[in-house]
Enzyme design. Structure first.
Site, mmCIF file in Angstrom:
data_model
loop_
_atom_site.group_PDB
_atom_site.id
_atom_site.type_symbol
_atom_site.label_atom_id
_atom_site.label_comp_id
_atom_site.label_asym_id
_atom_site.label_seq_id
_atom_site.Cartn_x
_atom_site.Cartn_y
_atom_site.Cartn_z
ATOM 1 N N ASP A 82 0.842 -1.191 0.000
ATOM 2 C CA ASP A 82 0.000 0.000 0.000
ATOM 3 C C ASP A 82 0.889 1.258 0.000
ATOM 4 O O ASP A 82 1.798 1.376 0.833
ATOM 5 C CB ASP A 82 -0.872 -0.054 1.275
ATOM 6 N N HIS A 83 0.653 2.171 -0.908
ATOM 7 C CA HIS A 83 1.411 3.425 -1.004
ATOM 8 C C HIS A 83 2.923 3.196 -1.038
ATOM 9 O O HIS A 83 3.675 3.807 -0.264
ATOM 10 C CB HIS A 83 1.044 4.381 0.142
ATOM 11 N N HIS A 180 -7.603 9.770 4.268
ATOM 12 C CA HIS A 180 -7.167 8.708 5.189
ATOM 13 C C HIS A 180 -7.463 9.109 6.635
ATOM 14 O O HIS A 180 -7.435 10.286 6.977
ATOM 15 C CB HIS A 180 -5.665 8.468 5.043
ATOM 16 N N GLY A 181 -7.724 8.128 7.453
ATOM 17 C CA GLY A 181 -7.936 8.383 8.883
ATOM 18 C C GLY A 181 -9.384 8.720 9.199
ATOM 19 O O GLY A 181 -10.273 8.512 8.374
ATOM 20 N N HIS A 208 -9.401 4.992 -1.939
ATOM 21 C CA HIS A 208 -8.652 5.001 -0.669
ATOM 22 C C HIS A 208 -9.446 5.779 0.375
ATOM 23 O O HIS A 208 -10.429 6.449 0.058
ATOM 24 C CB HIS A 208 -7.292 5.692 -0.882
ATOM 25 N N GLY A 209 -8.998 5.706 1.621
ATOM 26 C CA GLY A 209 -9.605 6.490 2.691
ATOM 27 C C GLY A 209 -11.086 6.192 2.860
ATOM 28 O O GLY A 209 -11.896 7.090 3.107
ATOM 29 N N ASN A 230 -10.277 0.472 -0.112
ATOM 30 C CA ASN A 230 -9.276 0.339 0.956
ATOM 31 C C ASN A 230 -9.845 0.710 2.321
ATOM 32 O O ASN A 230 -10.420 1.792 2.490
ATOM 33 C CB ASN A 230 -8.115 1.297 0.683
ATOM 34 N N ASP A 232 -8.647 0.782 6.432
ATOM 35 C CA ASP A 232 -7.685 0.591 7.520
ATOM 36 C C ASP A 232 -8.290 1.091 8.840
ATOM 37 O O ASP A 232 -8.497 0.333 9.788
ATOM 38 C CB ASP A 232 -6.385 1.345 7.193
ATOM 39 N N THR A 233 -8.617 2.390 8.885
ATOM 40 C CA THR A 233 -9.037 3.033 10.140
ATOM 41 C C THR A 233 -10.185 2.308 10.850
ATOM 42 O O THR A 233 -10.148 2.139 12.075
ATOM 43 C CB THR A 233 -9.418 4.506 9.839
HETATM 44 O O1 G3H Z 1 -2.467 4.511 3.730
HETATM 45 C C1 G3H Z 1 -3.024 4.668 4.759
HETATM 46 C C2 G3H Z 1 -2.774 3.873 5.958
HETATM 47 O O2 G3H Z 1 -3.947 3.846 6.707
HETATM 48 C C3 G3H Z 1 -1.610 4.444 6.741
HETATM 49 O O3 G3H Z 1 -1.293 3.581 7.723
HETATM 50 O O4 G3H Z 1 -0.073 4.389 9.732
HETATM 51 O O5 G3H Z 1 0.130 2.053 8.900
HETATM 52 O O6 G3H Z 1 1.257 3.879 7.674
HETATM 53 P P1 G3H Z 1 0.091 3.508 8.546
HETATM 54 P P1 13P Z 2 -8.649 4.498 5.820
HETATM 55 O O1 13P Z 2 -7.683 4.338 6.955
HETATM 56 O O2 13P Z 2 -9.272 5.840 5.807
HETATM 57 O O3 13P Z 2 -9.606 3.378 5.768
HETATM 58 O O4 13P Z 2 -7.783 4.423 4.465
HETATM 59 C C1 13P Z 2 -7.122 3.252 4.131
HETATM 60 C C2 13P Z 2 -6.338 3.422 2.895
HETATM 61 O O5 13P Z 2 -6.694 4.130 1.977
HETATM 62 C C3 13P Z 2 -5.100 2.640 2.794
HETATM 63 O O6 13P Z 2 -4.408 2.907 1.624
HETATM 64 ZN ZN ZN Z 3 -4.498 4.873 0.907
#
Ligand code: G3H
Ligand code: 13P
Ligand code: ZN
Length: 284
Positions: A82-83, A180-181, A208-209, A230, A232-233
């Site tokens: 990722d990224h 993101h976040g 993303h995000g 995507n 993550d948060t």
């Molecule tokens: O790309 C977005 C991710 O949520 C960033 O996460 O804090 O693990 O690098 P990270």
């Molecule tokens: P979020 O943390 O906002 O879900 O974004 C995740 C993301 O885009 C990872 O590349």
């Molecule tokens: Zn991302």
């Protein structure tokens, strides 16, 4: 089964109008949660590692954990960087068995982004590894780089057309109003821009995000052509809330498994719910 290239998952998703969930992992419990959730929903899935995850766990640990997780189930699983920040990092991940890499050249001028993405693709193709590129700036904290709301800018459909034509990238991450976040308010997505991009580009689109974006907006984005979403948060929130609850309810608890077990269960639930919103349930 063995890890599969991401491309085959998202091309099928694009054709059949659903999106594959791409979930960020940082540790064993989250890898297990992603695979358990996808298996329970009979869904294809992408496990991805951010810069933070690589710093925390190491490329080799993530690759090994993910390989074991994928081998333990019948659903298709891809492992994605990722990224990715450089050509070298992409190659390092490919060398460690990643089946997909993102090269994030979005901070470069268009020509530089195209050149860098093409360089990664040249190697990736030989090894049947998929490549995601990014155009436009996604708001919020993008790994180590903070992009203020003001500076964040959306993807230009004409640039997207040129980028995809010249690079022949397998997936395109776009900026249409997500960040993101955690969001401060409710994010508003630029669906007209997404429609314009999809008109000009046949490459599967990545959002993303996506944590905190209302389910209806995600469904709309998927119906318009987003094929990878995507998250993550929302996993972090569920995981940490569950672990925190154990500690709060029982401050004398010293067994990490008593915290991480419920955290893993909570992550499974949120991932299953996302898979259903993306429409990838039953698509394995
Ligand atoms: O790309 C977005 C991710 O949520 C960033 O996460 O804090 O693990 O690098 P990270
Ligand atoms: P979020 O943390 O906002 O879900 O974004 C995740 C993301 O885009 C990872 O590349
Ligand atoms: Zn991302």
């Amino acid at each position: 089964m063995a890890l599969v290239p991401m491309k085959e998952l998202i091309v099928k998703a694009q054709k059949e109008h659903y999106a594959v969930g791409a979930f960020n992992c940082n540790n064993m419990e989250i890898v297990q949660a992603i695979v358990a959730a996808a298996e329970a929903e009979n869904a294809p899935v992408i496990i991805q590692a951010s810069q933070g995850a690589i710093k925390y766990a190491g490329i080799d640990y993530i690759a090994a954990l993910t390989r074991i997780a994928a081998n333990s189930v019948k659903i298709p699983v891809a492992l994605h960087l990722d990224h990715g920040t450089s050509f070298e990092q992409c190659i390092q991940c490919i060398g460690n068995g990643f089946t997909s890499v993102m090269i994030d050249g979005s901070k470069l001028p268009l020509e530089g982004n195209i050149a860098l993405t093409k360089r990664v693709i040249e190697i990736a193709r030989i090894l049947e590894v998929s490549v995601e590129g990014e155009l436009g700036k996604i708001g919020g904290t993008e790994d180590d780089i903070s992009v203020s709301e003001k500076e964040a800018f959306f993807t230009d459909p004409l640039d997207a057309e040129r980028f995809c034509k010249e690079t022949e990238v397998d997936a395109l991450a776009i900026a249409i109003g997500t960040a993101h976040g955690q969001y401060k308010g409710i994010p508003k997505l630029d669906f007209d821009r997404l429609k314009e991009i999809v008109k000009r580009v046949s490459t599967p689109i990545v959002l993303h995000g996506s944590s905190g974006v209302p389910d209806d907006a995600i469904r709309e984005a998927v119906s318009l052509g987003v094929a990878k979403v995507n998250i993550d948060t929302n996993i972090r929130e569920a995981f940490t809330d569950a672990a925190r609850k154990v500690v709060t309810d029982n401050p004398k608890e010293i067994d990490p498994r008593k915290m991480l077990g419920p955290a893993r269960e909570a992550a499974i639930e949120v991932i299953r719910q996302k898979i259903r919103v993306f429409g990838s349930n039953g698509k394995a």
